[in-house]
Design a protein around this motif. Sequence first.
Motif, PDB file in Angstrom:
ATOM      1  N   ARG A  72      -6.275   2.787  -7.739  1.00  0.00           N
ATOM      2  CA  ARG A  72      -7.329   3.879  -7.982  1.00  0.00           C
ATOM      3  C   ARG A  72      -6.907   4.793  -9.056  1.00  0.00           C
ATOM      4  O   ARG A  72      -5.647   5.022  -9.019  1.00  0.00           O
ATOM      5  CB  ARG A  72      -7.753   4.594  -7.028  1.00  0.00           C
ATOM      6  CG  ARG A  72      -8.657   3.998  -5.921  1.00  0.00           C
ATOM      7  CD  ARG A  72      -7.641   3.313  -4.868  1.00  0.00           C
ATOM      8  NE  ARG A  72      -8.240   3.120  -3.696  1.00  0.00           N
ATOM      9  CZ  ARG A  72      -8.315   2.055  -2.879  1.00  0.00           C
ATOM     10  NH1 ARG A  72      -7.391   0.917  -3.484  1.00  0.00           N
ATOM     11  NH2 ARG A  72      -8.905   1.843  -1.901  1.00  0.00           N
ATOM     12  N   ASP A 110      -9.755  -3.989  -0.381  1.00  0.00           N
ATOM     13  CA  ASP A 110      -8.206  -3.824  -0.002  1.00  0.00           C
ATOM     14  C   ASP A 110      -8.372  -4.702   1.264  1.00  0.00           C
ATOM     15  O   ASP A 110      -7.259  -5.171   1.585  1.00  0.00           O
ATOM     16  CB  ASP A 110      -8.021  -2.291   0.202  1.00  0.00           C
ATOM     17  CG  ASP A 110      -8.173  -1.285  -0.722  1.00  0.00           C
ATOM     18  OD1 ASP A 110      -7.862  -1.876  -2.017  1.00  0.00           O
ATOM     19  OD2 ASP A 110      -8.641  -0.360  -0.566  1.00  0.00           O
ATOM     20  N   GLY A 139      -2.774   1.785  -4.561  1.00  0.00           N
ATOM     21  CA  GLY A 139      -2.453   3.098  -4.565  1.00  0.00           C
ATOM     22  C   GLY A 139      -3.114   3.860  -5.301  1.00  0.00           C
ATOM     23  O   GLY A 139      -4.128   3.569  -5.694  1.00  0.00           O
ATOM     24  N   ALA A 140      -2.829   5.150  -5.862  1.00  0.00           N
ATOM     25  CA  ALA A 140      -3.702   5.764  -6.535  1.00  0.00           C
ATOM     26  C   ALA A 140      -2.643   6.727  -7.426  1.00  0.00           C
ATOM     27  O   ALA A 140      -1.745   7.070  -7.398  1.00  0.00           O
ATOM     28  CB  ALA A 140      -4.389   6.892  -5.745  1.00  0.00           C
ATOM     29  N   SER A 185       2.994   4.567  -2.602  1.00  0.00           N
ATOM     30  CA  SER A 185       2.877   5.486  -3.972  1.00  0.00           C
ATOM     31  C   SER A 185       3.465   5.163  -5.181  1.00  0.00           C
ATOM     32  O   SER A 185       4.167   4.096  -5.201  1.00  0.00           O
ATOM     33  CB  SER A 185       4.121   6.776  -3.115  1.00  0.00           C
ATOM     34  OG  SER A 185       5.416   5.981  -3.156  1.00  0.00           O
ATOM     35  N   LEU A 208      -9.152   2.883   2.515  1.00  0.00           N
ATOM     36  CA  LEU A 208      -9.224   1.560   2.114  1.00  0.00           C
ATOM     37  C   LEU A 208     -10.620   0.920   2.089  1.00  0.00           C
ATOM     38  O   LEU A 208     -11.286   1.215   3.201  1.00  0.00           O
ATOM     39  CB  LEU A 208      -8.036   0.895   2.704  1.00  0.00           C
ATOM     40  CG  LEU A 208      -6.463   1.607   2.849  1.00  0.00           C
ATOM     41  CD1 LEU A 208      -5.722   0.851   3.914  1.00  0.00           C
ATOM     42  CD2 LEU A 208      -6.301   1.622   1.327  1.00  0.00           C
ATOM     43  N   VAL A 247       2.632   7.984   1.112  1.00  0.00           N
ATOM     44  CA  VAL A 247       1.150   8.368   1.256  1.00  0.00           C
ATOM     45  C   VAL A 247       0.551   8.709   2.426  1.00  0.00           C
ATOM     46  O   VAL A 247       1.476   8.506   3.539  1.00  0.00           O
ATOM     47  CB  VAL A 247       0.211   6.989   0.624  1.00  0.00           C
ATOM     48  CG1 VAL A 247       0.527   6.554  -0.993  1.00  0.00           C
ATOM     49  CG2 VAL A 247       0.382   5.811   1.798  1.00  0.00           C
ATOM     50  N   VAL A 275       0.841  -1.055  -0.087  1.00  0.00           N
ATOM     51  CA  VAL A 275      -0.184   0.098  -0.034  1.00  0.00           C
ATOM     52  C   VAL A 275       0.874   1.175   0.077  1.00  0.00           C
ATOM     53  O   VAL A 275       1.517   1.475   1.112  1.00  0.00           O
ATOM     54  CB  VAL A 275      -0.879   0.058   1.292  1.00  0.00           C
ATOM     55  CG1 VAL A 275      -1.728   1.091   1.339  1.00  0.00           C
ATOM     56  CG2 VAL A 275      -1.746  -1.259   1.163  1.00  0.00           C
ATOM     57  N   ASN A 285      -1.333  10.440  -5.091  1.00  0.00           N
ATOM     58  CA  ASN A 285      -0.996   9.789  -3.838  1.00  0.00           C
ATOM     59  C   ASN A 285      -1.566  10.454  -2.620  1.00  0.00           C
ATOM     60  O   ASN A 285      -1.993   9.685  -1.659  1.00  0.00           O
ATOM     61  CB  ASN A 285       0.521   9.801  -3.772  1.00  0.00           C
ATOM     62  CG  ASN A 285       1.309   9.115  -4.646  1.00  0.00           C
ATOM     63  OD1 ASN A 285       1.074   7.822  -5.013  1.00  0.00           O
ATOM     64  ND2 ASN A 285       2.257   9.716  -5.610  1.00  0.00           N
ATOM     65  N   LEU A 320      -5.041   8.896  -1.713  1.00  0.00           N
ATOM     66  CA  LEU A 320      -5.172   7.525  -1.030  1.00  0.00           C
ATOM     67  C   LEU A 320      -5.479   7.756   0.265  1.00  0.00           C
ATOM     68  O   LEU A 320      -4.852   7.458   1.175  1.00  0.00           O
ATOM     69  CB  LEU A 320      -4.064   6.801  -1.196  1.00  0.00           C
ATOM     70  CG  LEU A 320      -4.093   5.437  -0.995  1.00  0.00           C
ATOM     71  CD1 LEU A 320      -5.080   4.676  -2.071  1.00  0.00           C
ATOM     72  CD2 LEU A 320      -2.865   4.571  -1.123  1.00  0.00           C
ATOM     73  N   THR A 323      -3.623   6.600   6.352  1.00  0.00           N
ATOM     74  CA  THR A 323      -3.616   5.523   5.513  1.00  0.00           C
ATOM     75  C   THR A 323      -2.593   4.050   5.763  1.00  0.00           C
ATOM     76  O   THR A 323      -3.024   3.064   5.805  1.00  0.00           O
ATOM     77  CB  THR A 323      -3.647   5.702   3.886  1.00  0.00           C
ATOM     78  OG1 THR A 323      -4.559   6.929   3.484  1.00  0.00           O
ATOM     79  CG2 THR A 323      -3.916   4.745   2.864  1.00  0.00           C
TER      80      THR A 323
END
Length: 303
Positions: free
Chosen positions: A83, A121, A57-58, A7, A117, A137, A5, A111, A114, A141
């Motif tokens: 995401r 997740d 992550g995002a 960046s 969750l 991140v 989980v 990032n 995020l 989180t």
Amino acid sequence: RVIVVGSANLDLVVSTPQLPRPGETVLGGDFRTVPGGKGANQAVAAARAGATCEFVGAVGSDEFGRQLRDSLAGAGVDVRGLRSVPGPSGVALIAVDQAAENFIVVAPGANAALTDLDAADRAAVGAADVLLLQLEVPLPTVVRAADLARAGGTTVVLNAAPAAPLPAELLDMVDVLVVNEHEAAVVAGVFSDDPAVLLDALLALVPRVVLTLGARGAAYADRRGVRRSVPAPVVDAVDTTAAGDAFTGALAVGWAERGGAVDADAVTDALRWACAAGAACAQRPGASTALPERAAIDALYAA
Ligand code: ADP
């Protein structure tokens, strides 16, 4: 099975004869984009090292986001938990001069989004052997992910990078802390050149510590009184960028493959294998592009 989980950033890298001073414009040389971010790098490192690896992550809704997603998927990382959020992806603006001095500005972009969750997740974290975390991140989180791992019986490995002092709320959920000497000093609040002093200070905070020592390899200590030091394979190092990510990704894999590395011999072996991964990365130029495949790690491990 490893889950990260963390960046994902696109590194925008330009070479320049000299770094600009404030207000100055200089004419640079070649420009390139390289997928990066500690989370994505460690996920790629774990996948190349041979694990089933998922990345949560995002990325942004821009072209960079597509590039980052493709790069992770192309390395064999499961991106179901990645995401796409409105706005720009995370980027690192990097200028490097001829002496390899650099300027880096990181814009976290997606990032920073995020922030929660979900049920998928939670299931993924609980199903993994190892959850691998870094500090790029939002901290809540990171804490939440560690909490989900604890509830699911998943080992929590935290790479405390970039270096930052950490709240007890997070430290109390960490099974294995992975740090270089600078990060160790910042997390422990103790400044010393002696690895043993850093390890002792960190054991007051977490039950197991892995300290990376560059070309000198790595050291390990835990609260049961086990202490080990492992030399790095001797290689011609051309570029140590991402060596720490290669090491940490491989350590997570080695740890999972050895059933949680419960005894001292298994720990030593996992450390030796991770050092081989770090050294293999240092042999090649580049950052994420230099993260080694399993065969390259095994070859240095066996040498
Ligand atoms: P970071 O890049 O996070 O500061 P280190 O420099 O400690 O981390 O490197 C991580 C690992 O990579 C080391 O523990 C070692 O195993 C390997 N490594 C790094 N530099 C070299 C080198 N010059 N020769 C061999 N192995 C290296």
